[in-house]
Design an enzyme around this catalytic site. Structure first.
Site, PDB file in Angstrom:
ATOM      1  N   GLU A  37      -1.661  12.403  -0.470  1.00 53.21           N
ATOM      2  CA  GLU A  37      -0.409  12.820   0.162  1.00 53.21           C
ATOM      3  C   GLU A  37       0.116  14.038  -0.579  1.00 53.21           C
ATOM      4  O   GLU A  37      -0.027  14.149  -1.804  1.00 53.21           O
ATOM      5  CB  GLU A  37       0.635  11.698   0.098  1.00 53.21           C
ATOM      6  CG  GLU A  37       2.013  12.174   0.578  1.00 53.21           C
ATOM      7  CD  GLU A  37       2.955  11.048   0.979  1.00 53.21           C
ATOM      8  OE1 GLU A  37       2.854   9.952   0.415  1.00 53.21           O
ATOM      9  OE2 GLU A  37       3.792  11.297   1.873  1.00 53.21           O
ATOM     10  N   CYS A 234       4.598   8.764   3.794  1.00 54.77           N
ATOM     11  CA  CYS A 234       5.863   9.121   4.455  1.00 54.77           C
ATOM     12  C   CYS A 234       5.834  10.484   5.127  1.00 54.77           C
ATOM     13  O   CYS A 234       6.540  10.685   6.115  1.00 54.77           O
ATOM     14  CB  CYS A 234       7.000   9.068   3.438  1.00 54.77           C
ATOM     15  SG  CYS A 234       7.305   7.401   2.843  1.00 54.77           S
ATOM     16  N   ASN A 368       2.518   4.933   9.587  1.00 54.91           N
ATOM     17  CA  ASN A 368       2.369   4.702   8.148  1.00 54.91           C
ATOM     18  C   ASN A 368       2.972   3.348   7.806  1.00 54.91           C
ATOM     19  O   ASN A 368       2.409   2.315   8.140  1.00 54.91           O
ATOM     20  CB  ASN A 368       3.007   5.845   7.357  1.00 54.91           C
ATOM     21  CG  ASN A 368       2.956   5.611   5.854  1.00 54.91           C
ATOM     22  OD1 ASN A 368       1.931   5.168   5.346  1.00 54.91           O
ATOM     23  ND2 ASN A 368       4.029   5.871   5.140  1.00 54.91           N
ATOM     24  N   GLU A 369       4.110   3.355   7.167  1.00 54.96           N
ATOM     25  CA  GLU A 369       4.739   2.084   6.767  1.00 54.96           C
ATOM     26  C   GLU A 369       5.810   1.742   7.764  1.00 54.96           C
ATOM     27  O   GLU A 369       6.976   1.904   7.476  1.00 54.96           O
ATOM     28  CB  GLU A 369       5.436   2.285   5.421  1.00 54.96           C
ATOM     29  CG  GLU A 369       4.573   2.263   4.265  1.00 54.96           C
ATOM     30  CD  GLU A 369       5.328   2.523   2.967  1.00 54.96           C
ATOM     31  OE1 GLU A 369       6.473   3.011   2.982  1.00 54.96           O
ATOM     32  OE2 GLU A 369       4.740   2.234   1.936  1.00 54.96           O
TER      33      GLU A 369
HETATM   34  O1  AHR Z   1       2.893   6.941  -2.225  1.00 50.87           O
HETATM   35  C1  AHR Z   1       4.203   7.341  -2.057  1.00 50.87           C
HETATM   36  C2  AHR Z   1       4.847   6.723  -0.835  1.00 50.87           C
HETATM   37  O2  AHR Z   1       4.871   5.344  -0.944  1.00 50.87           O
HETATM   38  C3  AHR Z   1       4.133   6.949   0.458  1.00 50.87           C
HETATM   39  O3  AHR Z   1       4.444   8.160   1.018  1.00 50.87           O
HETATM   40  C4  AHR Z   1       4.587   5.835   1.316  1.00 50.87           C
HETATM   41  O4  AHR Z   1       3.642   5.446   2.263  1.00 50.87           O
HETATM   42  C5  AHR Z   1       4.939   4.755   0.325  1.00 50.87           C
HETATM   43  O5  AHR Z   1       6.234   4.298   0.502  1.00 50.87           O
END
Ligand code: AHR
Length: 651
Positions: A37, A234, A368-369
């Site tokens: 990321e 994120c 993602n989450e």
């Molecule tokens: O790894 C950092 C963040 O942690 C990522 O962007 C997200 O997916 C998680 O909350």
């Protein structure tokens, strides 16, 4: 001298029974991977080797990262539609006055003595004729006689925009140089326009011009990852949908890839980086190529139409389900970009960018989450469409941001109902959680989706940074992933990268400054698991139970695999206790003619639980290899306290 009874000795020896004749699940080639990321300046200012910040003058404050002097004018009718800004340099009014600009780079510009750096720029002389600039690398804080330690002149000709380049060869190594450009008023009768001002090391990873920092990419390659998940967590979602990662903006000529904000610039006010944006110079094409070059399956994640739910509770922040189609189309186009032939629209772009052959994409993550009913509602639309059009693509759904709890409990059954192929689980949890959860996957439903432990790391209580003890506990926990390789098909520590000056989130696997890279103790754990993942799980028990750190197991965690390629049985053991442990390995299922001996051991240990590798001391915690020759049907060894060890056995 005290007499030690046989019974006491038995109690002190931890007897591991390994069933060599009963191999369990095959271990997937994807088992240990990486999560990439653009957080902590992982891409711009990190892996992406571009040394100029805000090269297209498109940051919201257009001259951020630049200092200008003399006759500099910012204009916005440049040659690149999606990056229209550029600068016009003109005579400052007197031959002793200077016009020009300086770029500060990312925490400075790191350059090595004698190495070559390609300065490139799109330029023109708007009134026609000839113009000139001087390009320098300077030390603005120099106490010596002169500031510049690399200089080149560049002649610009004609009113058409053209790309120019010169090579700079620094006379010294400097971690924090400044790029300075002077308008050469004597040789320029009229102004000169400059756009997309770029500086790259010539020697990038695999020599790509729009390439990656070689040392950082090498550290990544050395992990031998089975999967490469990108472009992140994120940032896939965006704070709002306008700023989600839009893969289509990240492909095609770099000069015309529009800037996106990076939410990590403001997510944590105590680690605030107002100049952190995504240039998209490192985009989906580059990620696919990198995956191929490091031998990892590419795992792109696309937006499911939900903006980051941590930042947006309002339903109006998300795409209504009946308006989701453009997002699904983006996913379709991505699959075509990766796998389509060169006569499809997106396959053609891939071919034009330099990769006529398909990338062979097999996995796609959607969302993602995410959490709540709004996620499955949207995921359904993607699944129905992708299954119909691309049944060969494996779809990865999410179980939300936590290792358990309401959102997790809601989503797992939903993922089963929707029949996703894998569920992406995220957990940044304290030591105790990891120590108590090596059995986590033992009870998972074998008929449901497989698991992608897509983001995990020990976040120590009060110790949220890299240290040996966290790495040891990760190693202990991962015996549970390995033992459950029938259901856990992918796992990745997160986050992957961090700039020592520009981090927002820690711990991280690989750290760097402008010149050097350092790998954490956790990195070594991930790397050892990946290299020695083996091909088949072998049952390993103590007193009839798996070795999971349970009560009475003396702080031990263990797993065993058969490696068909090496012809070795590989046993991983973490001793999380403060005492040495006697281990005996009892191999069952050997033929009468077969004997077994341990041939070597690789171990990771530190006397200091807080020890970690730093740029100043990069080898504080590194694996140590020892040759061993202990044979027999039962092999006895001593394992030191607080040690992760891998034993290699040959028949
Ligand atoms: O790894 C950092 C963040 O942690 C990522 O962007 C997200 O997916 C998680 O909350």
């Amino acid at each position: 001298m005290a007499l030690v009874s046989v019974a006491t000795l038995r109690a002190q020896t931890n007897q591991f029974v390994i069933e060599t004749g009963k191999p369990g699940a095959a271990i997937q080639s994807t088992m240990y991977g990486v999560f990439f990321e653009d957080i902590n300046y992982a891409a711009d200012g990190g892996l992406y080797a571009e040394l100029v910040k805000n090269r297209s003058f498109e940051f919201p404050q257009n001259l951020m990262g630049w200092k200008t002097f003399g006759g500099v004018e910012l204009r916005n009718d440049g040659p690149f539609e999606r990056n229209p800004h550029y600068v016009r340099l003109s005579n400052a009014g007197h031959s002793h006055k200077h016009t020009g600009l300086e770029n500060e780079g990312f925490f400075g510009i790191g350059v090595e003595e004698g190495a070559e750096y390609r300065f490139s720029v799109w330029a023109r002389v708007p009134d026609g004729g000839t113009g000139a600039i001087r390009v320098e690398l300077v030390d603005i804080h120099s106490m010596g006689e002169r500031q510049a330690f690399a200089t080149q002149n560049l002649i610009v000709e004609g009113a058409e925009w053209k790309k120019y380049q010169v090579i700079l060869k620094p006379e010294v190594t400097h971690p924090k140089a400044t790029l300075r450009i002077f308008f050469n008023a004597r040789e320029s009768r009229s102004p000169v326009d400059l756009e997309h001002i770029s500086l790259f090391p010539v020697d990038t990873w695999r020599g790509h011009e729009n390439g990656m920092r070689k040392d950082i990419a090498q550290a990544l390659a050395d992990l031998h990852p089975g999967v490469f998940r990108f472009p992140g967590g994120c940032i896939v979602e965006g704070t709002d949908l306008e700023t989600r990662y839009n893969w289509k903006n990240s492909v095609g000529p770099v000069e015309n890839r529009p800037l996106n904000e990076n939410r990590w610039h403001y997510t944590f006010a105590h680690r605030f980086f107002p100049d952190y944006f995504q240039s998209y110079g490192l985009g989906f094409y580059e990620y696919f190529v990198l995956s191929e070059e490091i031998g990892a399956e590419p795992v792109p994640i696309v937006s499911c139409g939900l903006a980051c739910q941590f930042q947006n509770n309002d339903p109006s922040a998300h795409v209504p389900v009946d308006e989701l189609w453009p997002y699904v189309q983006d996913a379709f186009d991505l699959i075509e970009f990766a796998n389509g032939s060169a006569d499809t629209e997106w396959g053609r772009l891939r071919a034009e960018m330099g990769h006529p052959d398909p990338f062979g994409l097999k996995y796609l993550g959607v969302g993602n989450e995410q959490w709540g009913p709004e996620y499955p509602e949207r995921l359904t639309v993607f699944i129905d469409a992708i299954r119909k059009a691309y049944p060969e693509i494996k779809i990865i759904g999410s179980s939300g941001p936590y290792n358990g709890g309401e959102w997790f409990e809601h989503l797992w059954p939903e993922m089963k109902r929707l029949k996703v192929d894998l569920v992406d689980e995220h957990y940044y949890s304290p030591e105790n959680w990891f120590l108590n959860n090596a059995t986590r996957y033992d009870s998972y439903d074998r008929k449901g989706p497989k698991v992608f432990a897509g983001e995990f790391a020990v976040h120590g209580r009060g110790k949220k940074w890299n240290h040996f003890n966290a790495a040891l506990i990760e190693a202990a926990y991962m015996t549970g992933l390995e033992r459950n390789a029938d259901i856990v098909h992918m796992a990745a520590y997160a986050p992957l990268f961090a700039h020592v000056e520009g981090w927002q989130w820690r711990p991280d696997l690989i750290w760097f400054d402008n010149l050097d890279v350092v790998t954490s103790a956790s990195y070594h754990v991930q790397r050892l698991y990946s290299i020695y993942k083996g091909t088949d799980v072998l049952p390993l028990t103590m007193g009839g139970a798996p070795v999971t750190g349970a009560d009475g197991q003396n702080g031990l965690y263990a797993s065993a695999v058969w490696d068909a390629g090496r012809g070795e049985i590989i046993v991983k053991v973490a001793n999380t206790s403060a005492e040495p442990r006697s281990l005996s390995f009892d191999f069952k299922g050997l033929r009468r003619s077969e004997t077994i001996s341990v041939v070597r051991r690789i171990s990771l240990h530190s006397d200091d639980p807080d020890a970690d590798n730093t740029l100043e001391n990069p080898t504080a915690v590194v694996p140590v290899e020892t040759a061993l020759t202990v044979g027999g049907p039962v092999v006895n060894v001593e394992l030191e306290p607080a040690t992760f060890a891998i034993y290699f056995f040959k028949k």
